[in-house]
Enzyme design. Structure first.
Site, PDB file in Angstrom:
ATOM      1  N   GLU A 101       7.416 -17.377  -7.739  1.00 42.24           N
ATOM      2  CA  GLU A 101       6.894 -18.171  -6.630  1.00 42.24           C
ATOM      3  C   GLU A 101       6.594 -17.182  -5.511  1.00 42.24           C
ATOM      4  OE1 GLU A 101       6.173 -21.278  -6.719  1.00 42.24           O
ATOM      5  OE2 GLU A 101       7.175 -21.848  -8.582  1.00 42.24           O
ATOM      6  N   CYS A 107       6.793 -20.659   2.903  1.00 47.74           N
ATOM      7  CA  CYS A 107       5.766 -20.241   1.934  1.00 47.74           C
ATOM      8  C   CYS A 107       4.476 -21.051   2.082  1.00 47.74           C
ATOM      9  CB  CYS A 107       6.300 -20.372   0.510  1.00 47.74           C
ATOM     10  SG  CYS A 107       7.674 -19.254   0.162  1.00 47.74           S
TER      11      CYS A 107
END
Length: 473
Positions: A247, A281
């Site tokens: 990720e 993120c």
């Protein structure tokens, strides 16, 4: 406060320690053990030797461990949030929200532990499949090495530890160097929850020693990493045949179509751009606004941004505090200066006060500037005018990243078109790209990663599929 490594169910001292400082006050808050290569190997061996004990737990027993962990987090919710704020400078209100999400994530993991199953295969659909019975099983993958970031030190850890336990795997956790206290706190709670000895281990230290040892070990079956694309690609290149779930980065974009309700959208944009100092993120970094509403949007967004409360993360009223490190503070300020020098219009912020970068809005930043094309991971957002949604989609897609994107529009056909054309892992219709709940499949394309998190989906990554075929003749 001198901490210890957690290896094979024991708290182990290290030969070397590093001081941990608060990003906001710069005060020393702990001494963190720096694991040696031998200690990393001990943690790996402990997890490897505990595989059978963990795999033999029933679904019910694994769920019970996770349910007890949920109860302990409920009981120690405020303490958990204070730890996050102390070590990361995340404002307390957002740390409380993270703990609540962490509780929910482990609750989902407990529920999914009871839903791990295979499927029947219609063997007789093939010419040579008569009188055969086929089905699949899902089995634990083995030792999972989890390497986690600083920005959500409890919930992003939960997205790796929760499904690993649910699937019957063992874990070696390397938390971010700035946020190890959350990991040690988790180890205490898991110990009390009854996880088998050796099934969960925490090793802190440098990426060069701890991270490389985990990635290169033949006893580790899977590496799950959240962090920068550069480090993630390096892990992928070193990992050989072991499974790697990544990720990675993002510079999330949002499109605002003409005639949308700005009063409803502005509060969402403020949260999306500036919560946790933009260190998310899927933080809202790029906004593409229809030219007809650009001036109104910028004025309202500026007004709302300047109402944010800046200061001590331990204060319940604070909205925005320090970045994770002085290095990140200096980098972010340099990127702002570059954008302004290259013709960007600084609407608000752009200054550092009391070790805090004020929330910053830049209009008309060119696409090649760092604030536009790289991941800022800071309270900086750019706004650019577009003639129509198609132009906005092109701008969002003009990125090395593709995690999530959002669009606000009143036209259902426009929304459908955007959902198809946006090259990202997740499209949020009439919402900011920062939206996430923890059971949804979350992940990206391009340099944003190669996997999906969300408990059900991570469990699939963390299990091996086995086919069983019975010949009934």
């Amino acid at each position: 406060m001198k901490k210890k490594l957690y290896i094979n169910g024991e708290w182990i001292a290290a030969e070397q320690y590093a001081n941990l400082f608060s990003p906001y006050s710069e005060e020393k808050i702990a001494e963190i053990p720096q694991a040696s290569e031998n200690q990393v190997d001990e943690a790996i061996n402990a997890a490897y030797n505990a595989r059978e004990a963990m795999a033999q737990l029933t679904s019910y027993e694994r769920a019970e461990i996770l349910e007890k962990l949920v109860r302990l987090f409920h009981e120690k919710r405020i303490q958990a949030a204070q730890i996050i704020s102390l070590e990361s400078s995340k404002p307390l209100k957002f740390s409380m929200a993270e703990v609540d999400r962490t509780i929910e994530t482990y609750k989902f993991a407990a529920e999914e532990a009871k839903r791990i199953h295979g499927e029947m295969i219609p063997m007789d659909a093939a010419k040579n499949g008569a009188n055969r019975l086929g089905y699949t099983l899902r089995e634990p993958i083995g030792v999972v090495a989890a390497i986690t970031p600083f920005n959500f030190p409890m919930n992003l850890v939960a997205h790796k530890v929760g499904p690993a336990i649910a699937a019957g795997n063992t874990i070696v956790l390397k938390p971010a160097s700035q946020t190890p206290l959350s990991a040690f706190f988790l180890a205490e709670l898991l110990e009390e929850s009854g996880v088998p000895k050796g099934a969960f281990n925490v090793v802190t230290g440098s990426g060069r020693i701890v991270g490389d040892r985990l990635v290169n070990s033949d006893k580790v079956s899977m590496v799950t990493f959240t962090g920068s694309p550069e480090v993630g690609i390096g892990i992928r290149n070193k990992a050989g045949l072991k499974k790697v779930a990544l990720e990675l980065g993002s510079n999330a974009g949002l499109i605002l179509d003409d005639k949308v309700n700005l009063d409803k959208i502005i509060p969402k944009c403020v949260i999306g751009a500036f919560s946790n100092q933009g260190q998310v993120c899927i933080s809202l970094q790029r906004i593409y606004v229809h030219e007809n509403i650009l001036d109104a949007f910028v004025a309202k967004f500026k007004e709302a941004t300047e109402k944010l409360v800046i200061g001590d993360p331990m204060d319940a009223n604070t909205d925005l505090s320090s970045l994770i490190s002085l290095k990140d503070l200096e980098r972010a300020k340099a990127w702002i200066d570059e954008a302004v020098n290259e013709g960007g219009n600084l609407i608000t912020g752009g200054r550092i006060e009391n070790n805090v970068l004020l929330p910053t809005i830049i209009v008309n930043a060119a696409a090649h500037l760092k604030v536009s094309c790289q991941e800022v991971f800071a309270p900086i957002v750019t706004i650019n005018s577009i003639k129509d949604v198609d132009e906005g989609i092109d701008h969002v897609n003009d990125s090395r990243y593709g995690l999530q994107a959002g669009i606000f529009t009143n036209n259902i056909n426009t929304a459908f078109k955007a959902s198809k054309r946006l090259h990202v892992g997740g499209v949020m219709i009439n919402d900011i790209p920062t939206y996430r709940v923890d059971q949804m499949p979350y992940g990206g394309v391009k340099e944003s990663g190669n996997a999906r998190e969300g408990l059900k989906y991570t469990i699939e990554e963390m299990t091996e599929m086995k086919l069983v075929v019975w010949n009934q003749d």
